[in-house]
Scaffold this motif. Sequence first.
Motif, short mmCIF file in Angstrom:
data_model
loop_
_atom_site.label_atom_id
_atom_site.label_comp_id
_atom_site.label_asym_id
_atom_site.label_seq_id
_atom_site.Cartn_x
_atom_site.Cartn_y
_atom_site.Cartn_z
N PHE A 246 42.85 29.52 33.72
CA PHE A 246 43.46 30.56 34.54
C PHE A 246 43.52 31.90 33.81
CE2 PHE A 246 47.32 28.85 32.53
CZ PHE A 246 48.11 29.98 32.29
N LEU A 247 43.29 31.90 32.49
CA LEU A 247 43.28 33.17 31.76
C LEU A 247 42.56 32.99 30.43
CD1 LEU A 247 45.81 35.86 31.84
CD2 LEU A 247 45.21 35.10 29.56
N ALA B 217 41.39 37.42 34.16
CA ALA B 217 42.26 36.71 35.08
C ALA B 217 41.56 36.56 36.41
CB ALA B 217 43.59 37.46 35.25
N LYS B 218 41.77 35.41 37.03
CA LYS B 218 41.20 35.15 38.35
C LYS B 218 41.94 35.99 39.39
CE LYS B 218 39.14 31.48 40.88
NZ LYS B 218 38.72 30.11 40.85
N CYS B 219 41.22 36.36 40.45
CA CYS B 219 41.80 37.25 41.45
C CYS B 219 41.08 37.05 42.79
CB CYS B 219 41.64 38.70 40.98
SG CYS B 219 42.59 39.91 41.87
N HIS C 258 35.35 37.08 41.46
CA HIS C 258 36.65 36.39 41.39
C HIS C 258 37.44 36.64 40.10
CE1 HIS C 258 35.87 34.03 45.00
NE2 HIS C 258 34.62 33.92 44.56
N TRP C 259 36.87 37.36 39.15
CA TRP C 259 37.55 37.56 37.87
C TRP C 259 37.55 39.03 37.49
CZ3 TRP C 259 39.86 33.77 34.85
CH2 TRP C 259 39.67 32.45 35.27
N HIS D 39 49.27 35.62 39.62
CA HIS D 39 48.28 35.47 40.69
C HIS D 39 47.15 34.54 40.25
CE1 HIS D 39 45.99 36.64 44.22
NE2 HIS D 39 44.98 37.01 43.45
N SER D 40 46.65 34.76 39.05
CA SER D 40 45.56 33.94 38.52
C SER D 40 46.02 32.48 38.40
CB SER D 40 45.12 34.47 37.16
OG SER D 40 44.05 33.71 36.64
#
Length: 120
Positions: free
Chosen positions: A36-37, A49-51, A76-77, A97-98
């Motif tokens: 996730f990070l 970070a994913k978004c 997505h990142w 969020h991620s």
Amino acid sequence: MNIESLRNYCLSKAGAAESFPFGEETLVFKVGDKIFLLAGLSNPISFNAKCTPAWALELREKYAAVQPGYHMNKKHWNTVFYNQNLPNSLLTELIDHSYSLVFNSLPQKIQQQIHATISK
């Protein structure tokens, strides 16, 4: 936010674990064995970070310190250079969020196991 506060914040997430699978310059945080990070430890200090795609574009347009994810799926990142005057509230929101995106993509069984460990 510095690297220690980033690390502590990420590890405060339910089921979060840290590792260095890509070498000692990249600290990786996972939940349920999914990233996730990723935090780069060399200068300039940054994290990936994913978004959601729409919010990723909005953030990139608004902040020069938010760019398409380095070595990641750029849809997505995001790569976030967090030593460039971004408010801590935004940084924690991006981490949350991620984490949520990745946690919610986990199989239901794994989500329940993580919830069970924090309920004890």
